[in-house]
Design a protein around this motif. Structure first.
Motif, PDB file in Angstrom:
ATOM      1  N   ASN A   1      -8.292 -46.768  14.132  1.00 42.03           N
ATOM      2  CA  ASN A   1      -8.256 -45.661  13.472  1.00 42.03           C
ATOM      3  C   ASN A   1      -7.481 -44.632  14.429  1.00 42.03           C
ATOM      4  O   ASN A   1      -8.016 -43.712  15.182  1.00 42.03           O
ATOM      5  N   TRP A   2      -6.085 -44.539  14.190  1.00 41.31           N
ATOM      6  CA  TRP A   2      -5.375 -43.672  15.060  1.00 41.31           C
ATOM      7  C   TRP A   2      -5.606 -42.077  14.666  1.00 41.31           C
ATOM      8  O   TRP A   2      -5.301 -41.207  15.418  1.00 41.31           O
ATOM      9  N   LYS A   3      -6.428 -41.738  13.607  1.00 42.03           N
ATOM     10  CA  LYS A   3      -6.749 -40.297  13.367  1.00 42.03           C
ATOM     11  C   LYS A   3      -8.001 -39.848  14.268  1.00 42.03           C
ATOM     12  O   LYS A   3      -8.000 -38.717  14.576  1.00 42.03           O
ATOM     13  N   LYS A   4      -8.467 -40.830  14.931  1.00 43.82           N
ATOM     14  CA  LYS A   4      -9.869 -40.268  15.740  1.00 43.82           C
ATOM     15  C   LYS A   4      -9.356 -40.510  17.067  1.00 43.82           C
ATOM     16  O   LYS A   4     -10.353 -40.303  18.011  1.00 43.82           O
ATOM     17  N   VAL A   5      -8.276 -40.732  17.521  1.00 43.77           N
ATOM     18  CA  VAL A   5      -7.925 -40.901  19.039  1.00 43.77           C
ATOM     19  C   VAL A   5      -8.231 -39.473  19.557  1.00 43.77           C
ATOM     20  O   VAL A   5      -7.782 -38.437  19.222  1.00 43.77           O
ATOM     21  N   ASN A   6      -8.773 -39.398  21.020  1.00 43.37           N
ATOM     22  CA  ASN A   6      -9.119 -38.188  21.727  1.00 43.37           C
ATOM     23  C   ASN A   6      -9.766 -37.228  20.651  1.00 43.37           C
ATOM     24  O   ASN A   6      -9.881 -36.090  20.704  1.00 43.37           O
ATOM     25  N   ASP A   7     -10.803 -38.027  20.001  1.00 47.43           N
ATOM     26  CA  ASP A   7     -11.848 -37.058  19.073  1.00 47.43           C
ATOM     27  C   ASP A   7     -10.995 -36.283  18.010  1.00 47.43           C
ATOM     28  O   ASP A   7     -11.544 -35.305  17.730  1.00 47.43           O
TER      29      ASP A   7
ATOM     30  N   ASN B   1      -8.313 -34.480  18.732  1.00 47.06           N
ATOM     31  CA  ASN B   1      -7.523 -33.425  19.438  1.00 47.06           C
ATOM     32  C   ASN B   1      -6.400 -33.801  19.828  1.00 47.06           C
ATOM     33  O   ASN B   1      -6.269 -34.766  20.662  1.00 47.06           O
ATOM     34  N   ASN B   2      -5.319 -33.390  19.200  1.00 43.84           N
ATOM     35  CA  ASN B   2      -3.826 -33.865  19.643  1.00 43.84           C
ATOM     36  C   ASN B   2      -3.556 -35.283  19.514  1.00 43.84           C
ATOM     37  O   ASN B   2      -3.002 -35.936  20.300  1.00 43.84           O
TER      38      ASN B   2
ATOM     39  N   VAL C   1       1.946 -34.806  11.744  1.00 47.56           N
ATOM     40  CA  VAL C   1       1.937 -33.940  10.611  1.00 47.56           C
ATOM     41  C   VAL C   1       2.527 -32.616  11.256  1.00 47.56           C
ATOM     42  O   VAL C   1       3.312 -31.983  10.432  1.00 47.56           O
ATOM     43  N   GLY C   2       2.258 -32.218  12.363  1.00 46.06           N
ATOM     44  CA  GLY C   2       2.917 -30.829  12.636  1.00 46.06           C
ATOM     45  C   GLY C   2       1.940 -29.649  12.259  1.00 46.06           C
ATOM     46  O   GLY C   2       1.306 -29.683  11.234  1.00 46.06           O
TER      47      GLY C   2
ATOM     48  N   ASN D   1       6.840 -31.436   4.281  1.00 49.05           N
ATOM     49  CA  ASN D   1       8.139 -31.233   3.218  1.00 49.05           C
ATOM     50  C   ASN D   1       7.960 -32.647   2.368  1.00 49.05           C
ATOM     51  O   ASN D   1       8.267 -32.458   1.227  1.00 49.05           O
ATOM     52  N   SER D   2       7.538 -33.582   2.906  1.00 49.20           N
ATOM     53  CA  SER D   2       7.577 -35.008   2.416  1.00 49.20           C
ATOM     54  C   SER D   2       6.506 -34.913   1.229  1.00 49.20           C
ATOM     55  O   SER D   2       6.741 -35.550   0.480  1.00 49.20           O
ATOM     56  N   VAL D   3       5.322 -34.403   1.835  1.00 47.93           N
ATOM     57  CA  VAL D   3       4.016 -34.488   0.812  1.00 47.93           C
ATOM     58  C   VAL D   3       4.627 -33.354  -0.321  1.00 47.93           C
ATOM     59  O   VAL D   3       4.057 -33.803  -1.466  1.00 47.93           O
TER      60      VAL D   3
END
Length: 341
Positions: free
Chosen positions: A113-119, A121-122, A129-130, A139-141
């Motif tokens: 799950n790449w959303k939880k890398v480094n807890d 943070n960054n 997303v930016g 803008n794509s969303v």
């Protein structure tokens, strides 16, 4: 009274006839639904079946799906909405190949799950997303949400506007017919003509139209009074490739309401700024409208109209310091639609 009664009887809903016994030779209809409703239902079923067939035929794998530009232009938005409704698709393989050098071999893992890398943070997802609301991801969303909102598509607004315009045009036509029919002078001339008068000659019909147009222009002049006004001008060619200039006046009437009135269509020899100004001034002078009372100009974006030094707006601005030029919003919309298509 009898005609109205007959009309009401004709429009009145008829009660269903009582059921009668049928013999073996008589066959009752399977359905009492009118043919029009059946055709409507069949059309709806056909469209639904086509949509279902489209959804079932779409390839989910991004590497195998048909490129979007290979679809017909009118089907692309429908294909995009179908893919968005199918949600993201991630092919999960038994093993993924390595993409890094032998010294530092790395490969994708579907369980990561790449959303939880480094807890969180960054992590790569936050970087993707930016932080700005105008980032490429955000803008794509927004573009995705706009595409899914089919009711907000501009074609619905254009269709609705077209239907309203048709209704208004028909109302104007009926009103014009009623005016000609119930005007005392016109009705007497038409209903009680001379023994040899038929009013079918083109010259007579043109004369009648000229009389009506003169009365309409005089009424517009009375509406303007001594008020300030704006001019909206556009030039075009007719079927004989002759240049014409359409003149529309925008003003505030005595009741404080904003009015736009089509005044006249003038034939011009060319579309140079000096020619257009000369013909326009002649029309205003003919209706006792002062050039000094012009407080606004609306043209398209052509150089002969909006030119800063030698354009039509510059010539009028030299005589009327309050005649500010505004690029016509209808032409802006047309340019935007042309670029989108």
């Amino acid at each position: 009274m009898s005609k109205q009664t007959n009309l009401l009887n004709f429009l009145k809903r008829k009660e269903p006839e009582p059921a009668t016994t049928t013999t073996d030779e008589e066959v009752m209809p399977e359905s009492s639904t009118p043919a029009i409703e059946q055709n409507t239902f069949e059309t709806q079923r056909t469209e639904t079946e086509e949509n279902e067939d489209l959804l079932s035929s779409l390839e989910r794998d991004p590497g195998l799906r048909i490129p979007m530009w290979d679809y017909p232009y009118e089907k692309r938005d429908q294909i995009r909405r179908a893919y968005l409704k199918l949600k993201p698709y991630q092919p999960i393989l038994k093993s993924f190949s390595f993409s890094s050098p032998d010294s530092h071999r790395r490969r994708f893992r579907s369980s990561c799950n790449w959303k939880k890398v480094n807890d969180g943070n960054n992590c790569p997802f936050i970087t993707h997303v930016g932080g700005s609301p105008c980032s490429a991801h955000n803008n794509s969303v927004r573009a995705k949400l706009d595409l899914l909102n089919d009711r907000g598509h501009i074609r619905h607004a254009l269709i609705a506007q077209g239907e309203e315009q048709i209704k208004r045009n028909r109302l104007r036509l009926r009103t014009s017919i009623d005016v000609v029919r119930y005007n005392d002078e016109v009705s007497k001339a038409i209903e009680n003509p001379d023994y040899n008068a038929k009013y079918v000659a083109s010259s007579i019909q043109k004369e009648i139209l000229q009389i009506i147009s003169a009365k309409v222009r005089n009424h517009i002049r009375e509406e303007i009074g001594e008020s300030k006004f704006c001019i909206i001008v556009d030039e075009a060619r007719d079927e004989a490739r002759r240049e014409q200039m359409a003149i529309v006046l925008r003003f505030v009437d005595k009741n404080g309401s904003i009015r736009e009135r089509f005044l006249q269509l003038v034939r011009v020899n060319d579309t140079s700024p000096t020619t257009l100004k000369r013909e326009l001034c002649l029309v205003l002078k003919e209706h006792n409208l002062l050039v000094e009372n012009i407080h606004g100009q609306g043209y398209d974006g052509a150089s002969n109209m909006r030119g800063e030094w030698n354009g039509l707006q510059a010539l009028f601005l030299a005589d009327c310091p309050y005649a500010y030029y505004v690029h016509c919003f209808a032409h802006r919309l047309q340019l935007a639609l042309v670029l989108c298509i």
